[in-house]
Design an enzyme around this catalytic site. Structure first.
Site, PDB file in Angstrom:
ATOM      1  N   ASP A  11       0.927  -1.286   0.037  1.00  0.00           N
ATOM      2  CA  ASP A  11      -0.039   0.194  -0.101  1.00  0.00           C
ATOM      3  C   ASP A  11       0.871   1.303   0.007  1.00  0.00           C
ATOM      4  O   ASP A  11       2.049   1.222   0.193  1.00  0.00           O
ATOM      5  CB  ASP A  11      -0.999  -0.133   1.334  1.00  0.00           C
ATOM      6  CG  ASP A  11      -0.157  -0.124   2.528  1.00  0.00           C
ATOM      7  OD1 ASP A  11       0.993   0.387   2.779  1.00  0.00           O
ATOM      8  OD2 ASP A  11      -0.956  -0.347   3.659  1.00  0.00           O
ATOM      9  N   TRP A  35      -5.599 -30.841 -10.073  1.00  0.00           N
ATOM     10  CA  TRP A  35      -6.887 -30.996  -9.869  1.00  0.00           C
ATOM     11  C   TRP A  35      -7.682 -31.529 -10.960  1.00  0.00           C
ATOM     12  O   TRP A  35      -8.630 -32.335 -10.992  1.00  0.00           O
ATOM     13  CB  TRP A  35      -7.651 -29.856  -9.407  1.00  0.00           C
ATOM     14  CG  TRP A  35      -7.010 -29.334  -7.992  1.00  0.00           C
ATOM     15  CD1 TRP A  35      -6.652 -28.023  -7.650  1.00  0.00           C
ATOM     16  CD2 TRP A  35      -6.730 -30.156  -6.865  1.00  0.00           C
ATOM     17  NE1 TRP A  35      -5.930 -27.800  -6.447  1.00  0.00           N
ATOM     18  CE2 TRP A  35      -6.199 -29.300  -5.665  1.00  0.00           C
ATOM     19  CE3 TRP A  35      -6.922 -31.116  -6.549  1.00  0.00           C
ATOM     20  CZ2 TRP A  35      -5.844 -29.614  -4.499  1.00  0.00           C
ATOM     21  CZ3 TRP A  35      -6.465 -31.789  -5.091  1.00  0.00           C
ATOM     22  CH2 TRP A  35      -5.965 -31.069  -4.432  1.00  0.00           C
ATOM     23  N   THR A  78      -9.541 -27.942  -3.270  1.00  0.00           N
ATOM     24  CA  THR A  78      -9.686 -27.822  -1.741  1.00  0.00           C
ATOM     25  C   THR A  78     -10.043 -26.410  -1.435  1.00  0.00           C
ATOM     26  O   THR A  78      -9.479 -25.585  -0.809  1.00  0.00           O
ATOM     27  CB  THR A  78      -8.436 -28.010  -1.147  1.00  0.00           C
ATOM     28  OG1 THR A  78      -7.134 -27.342  -1.717  1.00  0.00           O
ATOM     29  CG2 THR A  78      -7.784 -29.358  -1.154  1.00  0.00           C
ATOM     30  N   PRO A  79     -11.486 -26.137  -1.523  1.00  0.00           N
ATOM     31  CA  PRO A  79     -12.043 -24.699  -1.081  1.00  0.00           C
ATOM     32  C   PRO A  79     -11.579 -24.705   0.490  1.00  0.00           C
ATOM     33  O   PRO A  79     -11.884 -25.405   1.145  1.00  0.00           O
ATOM     34  CB  PRO A  79     -13.494 -25.254  -1.542  1.00  0.00           C
ATOM     35  CG  PRO A  79     -13.753 -26.214  -2.337  1.00  0.00           C
ATOM     36  CD  PRO A  79     -12.397 -27.141  -2.244  1.00  0.00           C
ATOM     37  N   LYS A 117     -14.332 -35.112   6.591  1.00  0.00           N
ATOM     38  CA  LYS A 117     -14.458 -34.455   5.290  1.00  0.00           C
ATOM     39  C   LYS A 117     -13.876 -33.043   5.266  1.00  0.00           C
ATOM     40  O   LYS A 117     -14.224 -32.339   4.264  1.00  0.00           O
ATOM     41  CB  LYS A 117     -16.102 -34.255   4.874  1.00  0.00           C
ATOM     42  CG  LYS A 117     -16.811 -35.475   4.636  1.00  0.00           C
ATOM     43  CD  LYS A 117     -18.281 -35.150   4.235  1.00  0.00           C
ATOM     44  CE  LYS A 117     -19.053 -36.388   3.831  1.00  0.00           C
ATOM     45  NZ  LYS A 117     -20.245 -35.964   3.388  1.00  0.00           N
TER      46      LYS A 117
END
Length: 144
Positions: A17, A47, A59-60, A90
């Site tokens: 920034d 993937w 892999t969200p 999971k």
């Protein structure tokens, strides 16, 4: 002890920034890249391949917690240490420690983060989206 993979990121001028401090969303972009790199270094196929063989599209992220300890700036070299600290049915917990290498060999911890991720698969039927899949044993074996 969990397997650890290190992903290295150089901070560029555009990552900062006007105060020359890394803009915080960039850390999450780098962590996401470090997450995928972890699986690559462990030998997990692309993937596209796992979708064909296991139904896994990626892999969200489902939860994240970050602690910023010090700032980073243009020219810094950051090591992002990645490990999986917990396997669930999971989901899994991925830990990241972002460190800056200094001249003379000292290291500063810049940020620590934990994320909960799933192995995502496409939903069947009319409802679009993804669903959490059970952890594939073959991927878990590569990453432990």
């Amino acid at each position: 002890m969990a397997k650890e993979v290190v992903y290295t990121q150089r901070v560029e001028f555009g990552d900062c920034d006007p105060a020359r401090i890394v803009w915080f969303p960039n850390f999450f972009r780098w962590i996401d890249a470090a997450s995928r790199n972890f699986f690559v270094q462990c030998g997990v196929p692309h993937w596209n391949e796992t979708e064909k063989t296991l139904g896994v599209i990626g892999t969200p992220l489902v939860d994240t917690h970050a602690k910023f300890i010090q700032s980073a700036s243009y020219g810094d070299v950051l090591d992002i240490r990645v490990s999986i600290t917990e396997w669930r049915q999971k989901s899994f917990v991925q830990k990241y420690v972002v460190e800056r290498r200094n001249e003379g060999g000292s290291v500063d911890t810049i940020m620590e983060c934990e994320e909960v991720r799933i192995f995502g698969g496409r939903r069947d039927g009319e409802k679009p989206g993804i669903r959490a899949l059970p952890i594939p044993p073959s991927i878990r074996a590569l990453c432990e």
